[in-house]
Design a protein around this motif. Structure first.
Motif, short mmCIF file in Angstrom:
data_model
loop_
_atom_site.label_atom_id
_atom_site.label_comp_id
_atom_site.label_asym_id
_atom_site.label_seq_id
_atom_site.Cartn_x
_atom_site.Cartn_y
_atom_site.Cartn_z
N ASP A 88 -92.59 22.46 49.69
CA ASP A 88 -92.76 22.20 51.08
C ASP A 88 -93.76 21.23 50.93
O ASP A 88 -94.21 20.31 51.93
CB ASP A 88 -93.40 23.78 51.09
CG ASP A 88 -92.29 24.46 51.66
OD1 ASP A 88 -91.53 24.57 52.17
OD2 ASP A 88 -92.87 25.70 52.35
N GLU A 89 -94.44 21.27 49.60
CA GLU A 89 -95.72 20.18 49.71
C GLU A 89 -95.59 18.71 50.13
O GLU A 89 -95.18 17.64 49.94
CB GLU A 89 -96.62 20.11 48.61
CG GLU A 89 -97.22 21.67 48.77
CD GLU A 89 -98.61 22.02 47.47
OE1 GLU A 89 -98.10 20.76 46.49
OE2 GLU A 89 -99.11 22.83 47.48
N ILE A 90 -93.93 18.65 49.08
CA ILE A 90 -93.20 17.05 48.56
C ILE A 90 -92.53 16.85 50.09
O ILE A 90 -92.32 16.11 50.69
CB ILE A 90 -91.88 17.67 47.86
CG1 ILE A 90 -92.78 17.67 46.39
CG2 ILE A 90 -91.14 16.00 47.75
CD1 ILE A 90 -91.45 17.79 45.65
N HIS A 91 -91.77 17.83 50.97
CA HIS A 91 -91.74 17.56 52.05
C HIS A 91 -92.04 17.68 52.92
O HIS A 91 -92.35 16.02 53.62
CB HIS A 91 -90.85 19.03 52.31
CG HIS A 91 -89.23 19.44 52.28
ND1 HIS A 91 -88.76 20.12 52.72
CD2 HIS A 91 -88.33 18.50 51.52
CE1 HIS A 91 -87.93 20.27 51.61
NE2 HIS A 91 -87.35 19.24 51.36
N ALA A 92 -93.92 17.91 53.03
CA ALA A 92 -94.96 17.33 53.63
C ALA A 92 -95.22 16.22 53.58
O ALA A 92 -95.49 15.29 54.46
CB ALA A 92 -95.95 18.05 53.70
N ARG A 93 -94.95 15.37 52.34
CA ARG A 93 -94.87 14.17 52.35
C ARG A 93 -94.01 13.04 52.38
O ARG A 93 -94.24 11.63 52.15
CB ARG A 93 -95.47 13.90 50.24
CG ARG A 93 -96.69 14.55 50.21
CD ARG A 93 -97.09 13.74 49.41
NE ARG A 93 -95.94 14.44 47.87
CZ ARG A 93 -96.76 15.75 47.10
NH1 ARG A 93 -98.18 16.26 47.55
NH2 ARG A 93 -96.00 16.29 46.26
N GLY A 94 -92.78 13.91 53.13
CA GLY A 94 -91.35 12.99 53.07
C GLY A 94 -90.32 12.71 52.67
O GLY A 94 -89.71 11.54 52.09
N LYS A 95 -90.78 12.88 51.37
CA LYS A 95 -89.90 12.70 49.79
C LYS A 95 -89.14 13.88 50.19
O LYS A 95 -89.33 15.41 50.51
CB LYS A 95 -90.84 12.74 48.79
CG LYS A 95 -91.68 11.38 49.26
CD LYS A 95 -91.69 10.89 47.50
CE LYS A 95 -93.02 9.75 48.06
NZ LYS A 95 -93.03 8.98 46.52
N THR A 96 -87.92 13.59 49.12
CA THR A 96 -87.11 14.90 49.37
C THR A 96 -87.40 15.39 47.52
O THR A 96 -87.24 14.57 46.99
CB THR A 96 -85.47 14.51 49.13
OG1 THR A 96 -85.29 14.61 50.22
CG2 THR A 96 -84.84 15.64 48.37
N PRO A 97 -87.39 16.79 47.28
CA PRO A 97 -87.41 17.28 46.04
C PRO A 97 -86.67 17.35 45.28
O PRO A 97 -85.31 17.36 45.60
CB PRO A 97 -88.12 18.73 46.09
CG PRO A 97 -87.65 19.17 47.58
CD PRO A 97 -87.20 18.28 48.12
N ILE A 98 -86.67 17.19 43.79
CA ILE A 98 -85.42 17.40 43.19
C ILE A 98 -85.64 18.30 41.86
O ILE A 98 -86.55 18.18 41.07
CB ILE A 98 -84.68 15.77 42.31
CG1 ILE A 98 -84.43 15.02 43.45
CG2 ILE A 98 -84.20 15.51 40.61
CD1 ILE A 98 -84.73 13.34 42.80
N LEU A 99 -84.95 19.75 41.67
CA LEU A 99 -85.11 20.43 40.63
C LEU A 99 -84.24 20.23 39.48
O LEU A 99 -83.20 19.68 39.72
CB LEU A 99 -84.73 22.23 41.38
CG LEU A 99 -86.21 22.47 41.99
CD1 LEU A 99 -86.32 22.04 43.58
CD2 LEU A 99 -85.98 23.90 42.76
#
Length: 314
Positions: A88-99
């Motif tokens: 959620d924090e990564i999305h809020a920064r306008g980026k996409t998370p890679i797990l």
């Protein structure tokens, strides 16, 4: 078109090249990396876990690396809590998370949810189980589990100590088998995200060769010295979950229970190689299980993955 926020999952067995692929995607500037690895969470456990170097981490920052000491315990439930917060924090920064990682239990927990009707861990009950194992052996403890939870007894092996401890702990706390409680708990699928699942699944012979090269490099750059340091700093012992990581378990046994002869060292290296290959085999099995439920794209080589993901958009 889904309006759910995207999450990229890159799975695969150890030494398959997952991290290199995630780092290449990171270079594009639109992604952040979350580690999905139950060994990388521990501070000071660097060489044996094939942790990215400090320089690599500065260039390609990874979330959920070095978050606890080797004396602490970290569960799949904690991973889901931490990972969803970071997503959620990564999305809020306008980026996409890679797990990215090879701990398939963590991926399964994230994709499918966890049973919420299970009791929290009890240090007293766990100590009682481990004391019984020390006195009577793990075969005896495993036989006890098979009596109270035959389904778990069929699924587990005597070497699955953490799973055996948890299953017996749940039974002692609730009077019910963990498999029964899990069956009674409806699956809480996560519908918050749009998961894009990818798996690196190299040819077995190629993977075995990579594992052998990685292990040789580990010995060459001082893995045994790292384990000696862990023993001195943390009193690392076989009862800690961190010490049961593949490689560390064999090195710890060599340093504490052997004559440290050349033959014993060679035996330890052979056992580490076998255990790592067995880990990869279990990871392939987990992947097949996840693929039965979730849409997933497989890549046989890193090059194939690079080409197919070149036009990937979150």
């Amino acid at each position: 078109m889904s309006n759910k926020m995207p999450v990229i999952n890159i799975m695969g067995p150890t030494a398959s090249g997952k991290t290199a692929l995630a780092c290449e995607l990171y270079e594009r500037g639109e992604y952040e990396i979350i580690s999905v690895d139950s060994a990388l969470i521990y501070r000071d456990m660097d060489i044996g876990s094939a942790k990215p170097s400090k320089a690599e981490q500065e260039r390609y920052p990874h979330h959920l690396i070095d978050i606890i000491s080797p004396l602490e315990v970290y569960s799949a439930a904690q991973f889901v809590e931490d990972a969803t917060r970071l997503i959620d924090e990564i999305h809020a920064r306008g980026k996409t998370p890679i797990l990215v990682g090879g701990t398939m239990l963590y991926f399964k927990a994230l994709l499918e949810g966890l049973a919420t009707n299970l009791p929290n861990a009890s240090p007293d009950v766990r100590q009682e189980i481990e004391a019984n194992a020390a006195l009577n052996g793990w075969e005896s403890v495993f036989e006890e589990l098979k009596r109270v939870d035959p389904v778990a007894g069929e699924k587990f092996k005597v070497s699955d100590r953490q799973r055996i401890i948890r299953a017996l702990e749940v039974f002692k706390l609730t009077g019910k088998p963990i498999t029964q409680l899990q069956a009674e708990q409806p699956k809480q699928l996560s519908y918050r995200y749009n998961y894009h699942n990818y798996a690196l699944v190299p040819d077995r012979l190629e993977l075995h060769n990579r594992i052998e090269i990685r292990l040789k490099n580990m010995w060459d750059i001082g893995f045994l010295s790292e384990v000696e340091y862990l023993i001195e700093k943390y009193d690392l012992n076989e009862n800690l979950p961190s010490a049961r990581s593949v490689g560390y378990r064999q090195a710890l046994d060599f340093l504490t229970n052997s004559d440290r002869s050349h033959k014993s060292k060679q035996d330890m290296e052979d056992k580490s190689l076998f255990a790592t290959r067995q880990l990869a085999k279990r990871q392939y099995t987990w992947l097949r299980s996840l693929q039965e439920v979730h849409s997933m794209q497989n890549f046989l080589t890193i090059k194939q993955a690079q080409e197919d993901l070149r036009n990937l958009h979150g």
